[in-house]
Scaffold this motif. Structure first.
Motif, mmCIF file in Angstrom:
data_model
loop_
_atom_site.group_PDB
_atom_site.id
_atom_site.type_symbol
_atom_site.label_atom_id
_atom_site.label_comp_id
_atom_site.label_asym_id
_atom_site.label_seq_id
_atom_site.Cartn_x
_atom_site.Cartn_y
_atom_site.Cartn_z
ATOM 1 N N THR A 1 41.323 -57.449 8.913
ATOM 2 C CA THR A 1 40.276 -56.462 8.706
ATOM 3 C C THR A 1 38.946 -57.128 9.005
ATOM 4 O O THR A 1 38.722 -58.264 8.596
ATOM 5 C CB THR A 1 40.263 -55.953 7.249
ATOM 6 O OG1 THR A 1 41.528 -55.354 6.969
ATOM 7 C CG2 THR A 1 39.157 -54.938 7.017
ATOM 8 N N MET A 2 38.098 -56.440 9.754
ATOM 9 C CA MET A 2 36.740 -56.949 9.938
ATOM 10 C C MET A 2 35.776 -55.839 9.552
ATOM 11 O O MET A 2 36.059 -54.660 9.732
ATOM 12 C CB MET A 2 36.495 -57.448 11.353
ATOM 13 C CG MET A 2 36.593 -56.451 12.453
ATOM 14 S SD MET A 2 36.237 -57.280 14.022
ATOM 15 C CE MET A 2 36.416 -55.921 15.143
ATOM 16 N N MET A 3 34.664 -56.258 8.946
ATOM 17 C CA MET A 3 33.693 -55.265 8.512
ATOM 18 C C MET A 3 32.303 -55.883 8.500
ATOM 19 O O MET A 3 32.145 -57.097 8.474
ATOM 20 C CB MET A 3 34.056 -54.688 7.157
ATOM 21 C CG MET A 3 34.070 -55.648 6.025
ATOM 22 S SD MET A 3 34.605 -54.805 4.535
ATOM 23 C CE MET A 3 35.753 -55.996 3.904
ATOM 24 N N CYS A 4 31.312 -55.008 8.534
ATOM 25 C CA CYS A 4 29.927 -55.462 8.499
ATOM 26 C C CYS A 4 29.037 -54.297 8.099
ATOM 27 O O CYS A 4 29.466 -53.150 8.060
ATOM 28 C CB CYS A 4 29.496 -55.999 9.867
ATOM 29 S SG CYS A 4 29.348 -54.731 11.142
ATOM 30 N N TRP A 5 27.795 -54.613 7.808
ATOM 31 C CA TRP A 5 26.736 -53.630 7.658
ATOM 32 C C TRP A 5 25.901 -53.708 8.917
ATOM 33 O O TRP A 5 25.588 -54.803 9.390
ATOM 34 C CB TRP A 5 25.860 -53.946 6.442
ATOM 35 C CG TRP A 5 26.503 -53.616 5.138
ATOM 36 C CD1 TRP A 5 27.249 -54.447 4.353
ATOM 37 C CD2 TRP A 5 26.462 -52.357 4.470
ATOM 38 N NE1 TRP A 5 27.675 -53.782 3.231
ATOM 39 C CE2 TRP A 5 27.196 -52.492 3.277
ATOM 40 C CE3 TRP A 5 25.870 -51.128 4.760
ATOM 41 C CZ2 TRP A 5 27.352 -51.462 2.378
ATOM 42 C CZ3 TRP A 5 26.023 -50.097 3.854
ATOM 43 C CH2 TRP A 5 26.768 -50.263 2.683
ATOM 44 N N ALA A 6 25.522 -52.565 9.486
ATOM 45 C CA ALA A 6 24.722 -52.571 10.706
ATOM 46 C C ALA A 6 23.749 -51.403 10.707
ATOM 47 O O ALA A 6 24.011 -50.350 10.137
ATOM 48 C CB ALA A 6 25.629 -52.490 11.932
ATOM 49 N N SER A 7 22.637 -51.621 11.377
ATOM 50 C CA SER A 7 21.617 -50.595 11.540
ATOM 51 C C SER A 7 21.113 -50.641 12.972
ATOM 52 O O SER A 7 20.840 -51.714 13.500
ATOM 53 C CB SER A 7 20.455 -50.849 10.580
ATOM 54 O OG SER A 7 19.417 -49.918 10.796
ATOM 55 N N VAL A 8 21.005 -49.489 13.603
ATOM 56 C CA VAL A 8 20.464 -49.400 14.954
ATOM 57 C C VAL A 8 18.981 -49.081 14.827
ATOM 58 O O VAL A 8 18.603 -48.089 14.213
ATOM 59 C CB VAL A 8 21.185 -48.302 15.775
ATOM 60 C CG1 VAL A 8 20.564 -48.151 17.139
ATOM 61 C CG2 VAL A 8 22.661 -48.623 15.877
ATOM 62 N N THR A 9 18.138 -49.944 15.393
ATOM 63 C CA THR A 9 16.696 -49.738 15.273
ATOM 64 C C THR A 9 16.093 -49.087 16.510
ATOM 65 O O THR A 9 14.990 -48.588 16.456
ATOM 66 C CB THR A 9 15.971 -51.064 15.009
ATOM 67 O OG1 THR A 9 16.281 -51.973 16.070
ATOM 68 C CG2 THR A 9 16.415 -51.655 13.683
ATOM 69 N N ALA A 10 16.816 -49.096 17.617
ATOM 70 C CA ALA A 10 16.314 -48.448 18.835
ATOM 71 C C ALA A 10 17.502 -47.878 19.594
ATOM 72 O O ALA A 10 18.463 -48.576 19.862
ATOM 73 C CB ALA A 10 15.562 -49.435 19.709
#
Length: 92
Positions: free
Chosen positions: A27-36
């Motif tokens: 299992t792989m996971m992360c937190w991510a946010s797209v800024t553009a």
């Protein structure tokens, strides 16, 4: 911290130096946010190895989260700028 990495700016990343085994469950996971929303594919987290076993969670064309398992793209939910998403991929 155990099992976590904190980034405080742009252009920072973590790189794993060993290959993905041929047959493995993980299992792989992360937190991510797209800024553009640049219209480009932007990988949030991924693993790559020999024999074409690539696994990515990425922002597809800056508008949707997608999964790639080396052969197939699966499109998920839309993503919006400046919101944080918890992304998870299970390979079994």
């Amino acid at each position: 911290m155990y099992g976590a990495t904190r980034f405080s700016g742009t252009g920072q990343y973590f790189e794993r130096t060993t290959n993905v085994p041929e047959s493995v469950t993980f299992t792989m996971m992360c937190w991510a946010s797209v800024t553009a929303q640049a219209g480009l594919n932007q990988v949030a987290i991924g693993l790559a190895g020999d024999a074409g076993n690539y696994y990515w969670i990425y922002s597809r064309s800056g508008s949707q989260w997608s999964l790639f398992n080396g052969t197939t793209n699966t499109t998920g939910s839309a993503n919006l700028e400046n919101l944080w998403y918890h992304l998870t991929m299970v390979v079994d």
